[in-house]
Design an enzyme around this catalytic site. Structure first.
Site, PDB file in Angstrom:
ATOM      1  N   CYS A  79     -21.217  -4.960  -9.464  1.00 38.45           N
ATOM      2  CA  CYS A  79     -20.721  -6.404  -9.352  1.00 38.45           C
ATOM      3  C   CYS A  79     -21.723  -7.286  -8.605  1.00 38.45           C
ATOM      4  O   CYS A  79     -22.719  -7.433  -9.370  1.00 38.45           O
ATOM      5  CB  CYS A  79     -19.342  -6.270  -8.471  1.00 38.45           C
ATOM      6  SG  CYS A  79     -18.517  -7.708  -8.732  1.00 38.45           S
ATOM      7  N   HIS A 180     -15.987  -2.985 -11.762  1.00 31.89           N
ATOM      8  CA  HIS A 180     -15.775  -2.266 -10.310  1.00 31.89           C
ATOM      9  C   HIS A 180     -15.542  -0.817 -10.747  1.00 31.89           C
ATOM     10  O   HIS A 180     -14.078  -0.556 -11.093  1.00 31.89           O
ATOM     11  CB  HIS A 180     -14.708  -2.836  -9.264  1.00 31.89           C
ATOM     12  CG  HIS A 180     -15.319  -3.980  -8.832  1.00 31.89           C
ATOM     13  ND1 HIS A 180     -15.960  -3.846  -7.485  1.00 31.89           N
ATOM     14  CD2 HIS A 180     -14.851  -5.305  -8.672  1.00 31.89           C
ATOM     15  CE1 HIS A 180     -16.155  -5.105  -6.788  1.00 31.89           C
ATOM     16  NE2 HIS A 180     -15.891  -5.927  -7.708  1.00 31.89           N
ATOM     17  N   GLU A 182     -14.960   1.719  -9.084  1.00 32.04           N
ATOM     18  CA  GLU A 182     -14.400   2.328  -8.040  1.00 32.04           C
ATOM     19  C   GLU A 182     -12.745   1.954  -8.090  1.00 32.04           C
ATOM     20  O   GLU A 182     -11.876   2.452  -7.499  1.00 32.04           O
ATOM     21  CB  GLU A 182     -14.797   1.966  -6.550  1.00 32.04           C
ATOM     22  CG  GLU A 182     -14.702   0.696  -5.956  1.00 32.04           C
ATOM     23  CD  GLU A 182     -15.696  -0.556  -6.671  1.00 32.04           C
ATOM     24  OE1 GLU A 182     -15.586  -1.414  -6.258  1.00 32.04           O
ATOM     25  OE2 GLU A 182     -16.278  -0.048  -7.463  1.00 32.04           O
TER      26      GLU A 182
END
Length: 199
Positions: A79, A180, A182
């Site tokens: 990001c 992202h 995650e």
């Protein structure tokens, strides 16, 4: 061991937990000696390009990061961490980035909702080890108002937001991911695992 760079911005613990979930040791640090001892480096981040670079310089991390990249160590920006890989950013004011990938970070043009937030499909432009096991059309979670304006030869994957937005870039041992991983479920974890396998 993967070093997650702590420069005071971003969801560091969630990235660390994601690496641990796929069986990879990851430590959060701003110690240049830990960066040096690591087998791979990750810069996550949420926030503004200008603030990120100011923090990196204040913590005297820029030289250490560039030195480890020059050794060929696998390096991943997530990001905001991807955006600062480029030459310049124009958020807040024009600011020099790490200069590891040629291009600039500019605001998403008018006519599109900003920030670009939510799940978007990945279009795969070229093969990369970071995408092992990922099929075209897989959804990933994006949150950003600026994007990379860069040469197509570094764009591994993109997403359609009434324009092609680079979603993954690669230059030599440096990878950048705009979304992202995650926060992107099993597919995101697969990408982080792939990065670990590059080490």
């Amino acid at each position: 061991m993967i070093a997650i760079v702590n420069y005071g911005m971003g969801n560091l613990r969630s990235v660390q937990k994601a690496f641990e979930t796929v069986g990879l040791e990851a430590v959060v640090t701003h110690d240049p000696e830990v960066l040096k001892a690591s087998e791979g480096i990750v810069i996550p981040g949420v926030g503004a390009f200008y603030d990120a670079m100011e923090n990196i310089k204040t913590l005297n991390l820029e030289e250490s990061i560039l030195e480890e990249v020059s050794k060929g160590k696998p390096f991943l920006g997530i990001c905001l961490g991807m955006q600062i890989l480029f030459d310049h950013g124009y958020e807040v004011e024009k600011c020099q980035g790490l200069g590891l990938v040629e291009g600039d970070i500019v605001k998403i043009p008018e006519g599109r909702k900003v920030p670009h937030m939510g799940w978007n499909q990945l279009n795969i432009n070229q093969e990369s080890a970071i995408l092992k096991g990922i099929t075209p059309g897989t959804n990933f979670y994006f949150v950003h108002s600026y994007y990379a304006k860069c040469h197509q030869d570094v764009v591994v994957a993109s997403t359609d937001y009434k324009m092609d937005i680079p979603a993954i870039v690669q230059k030599d041992n440096v990878w950048g991911i705009q979304f992202h991983p995650e926060k992107s479920g099993k597919s995101g974890l697969k990408i982080l695992k792939n990065f670990g396998e590059l080490i």
